[in-house]
Write a protein that holds these residues in place. Structure first.
Motif, short mmCIF file in Angstrom:
data_model
loop_
_atom_site.label_atom_id
_atom_site.label_comp_id
_atom_site.label_asym_id
_atom_site.label_seq_id
_atom_site.Cartn_x
_atom_site.Cartn_y
_atom_site.Cartn_z
N ASP A 102 0.86 -1.18 0.00
CA ASP A 102 0.00 0.00 0.00
C ASP A 102 0.89 1.23 0.00
OD1 ASP A 102 -2.35 1.40 -0.09
OD2 ASP A 102 -3.01 0.87 1.93
N GLN A 103 0.28 2.40 -0.12
CA GLN A 103 1.02 3.64 -0.13
C GLN A 103 0.35 4.68 0.76
OE1 GLN A 103 -0.49 2.16 -2.69
NE2 GLN A 103 -1.21 3.58 -4.23
N TYR A 104 1.09 5.74 1.02
CA TYR A 104 0.68 6.76 1.98
C TYR A 104 1.01 8.13 1.42
CZ TYR A 104 0.64 9.13 6.58
OH TYR A 104 0.39 9.95 7.64
N LYS A 105 0.06 9.03 1.41
CA LYS A 105 0.28 10.40 0.94
C LYS A 105 0.89 11.21 2.08
CE LYS A 105 -2.12 14.43 -0.85
NZ LYS A 105 -3.43 15.01 -1.18
N ILE A 143 4.71 7.48 -0.06
CA ILE A 143 5.52 6.50 0.66
C ILE A 143 4.90 5.13 0.42
CG2 ILE A 143 6.54 5.90 2.89
CD1 ILE A 143 7.07 8.86 1.93
N TYR A 144 5.73 4.16 0.07
CA TYR A 144 5.25 2.82 -0.30
C TYR A 144 5.80 1.77 0.66
CZ TYR A 144 5.03 5.47 -4.67
OH TYR A 144 4.81 6.43 -5.63
N HIS A 145 4.99 0.75 0.91
CA HIS A 145 5.43 -0.39 1.72
C HIS A 145 5.50 -1.61 0.81
CE1 HIS A 145 4.73 -3.01 5.56
NE2 HIS A 145 5.85 -3.28 4.95
N LEU A 146 6.72 -1.96 0.43
CA LEU A 146 6.94 -3.11 -0.44
C LEU A 146 7.50 -4.28 0.36
CD1 LEU A 146 8.53 -1.34 -3.54
CD2 LEU A 146 6.12 -1.75 -3.03
#
Length: 102
Positions: free
Chosen positions: A17-20, A30-33
């Motif tokens: 998911d990602q975060y603005k 911001i990304y959580h891979l």
């Protein structure tokens, strides 16, 4: 000289998911891979649409407007219509808190 700026807690960004994140008139995504957290400019270089509304597929983010694709780790354009790469930013995690280097 760059500063480390607090973004959020690691628990606020689900896996894949990602975060603005907005800071001083700029916007980031911001990304959580699988192998950690990454940061790029928040807006697509094609039409200024926020990438936090896009779809993550592996190491790539798809813009929700015209379906252009960028590599999250490098910022490189993978699929048109964008022709300009995204800037990427260093992140660090300390005590479950994410910081971005600006």
């Amino acid at each position: 000289m760059a500063d480390w700026v607090f973004v959020c807690e690691t628990s606020e960004i689900d896996f894949e998911d990602q975060y603005k994140f907005d800071h001083e008139g700029r916007t980031f995504c911001i990304y959580h891979l699988e192998d950690g957290f990454y940061a790029t400019d928040g807006l697509c270089t094609h039409e200024d649409v926020h990438l936090s509304d896009g779809l993550i597929d592996g190491d790539e983010i798809e813009c929700p407007m015209h379906l252009g694709v960028f590599n999250i780790k490098t910022g490189k354009v993978v699929l048109d219509p964008p022709c300009e790469d995204l800037s990427t930013y260093k992140l660090k995690v300390e005590n479950e808190k994410i910081f971005i280097e600006l």
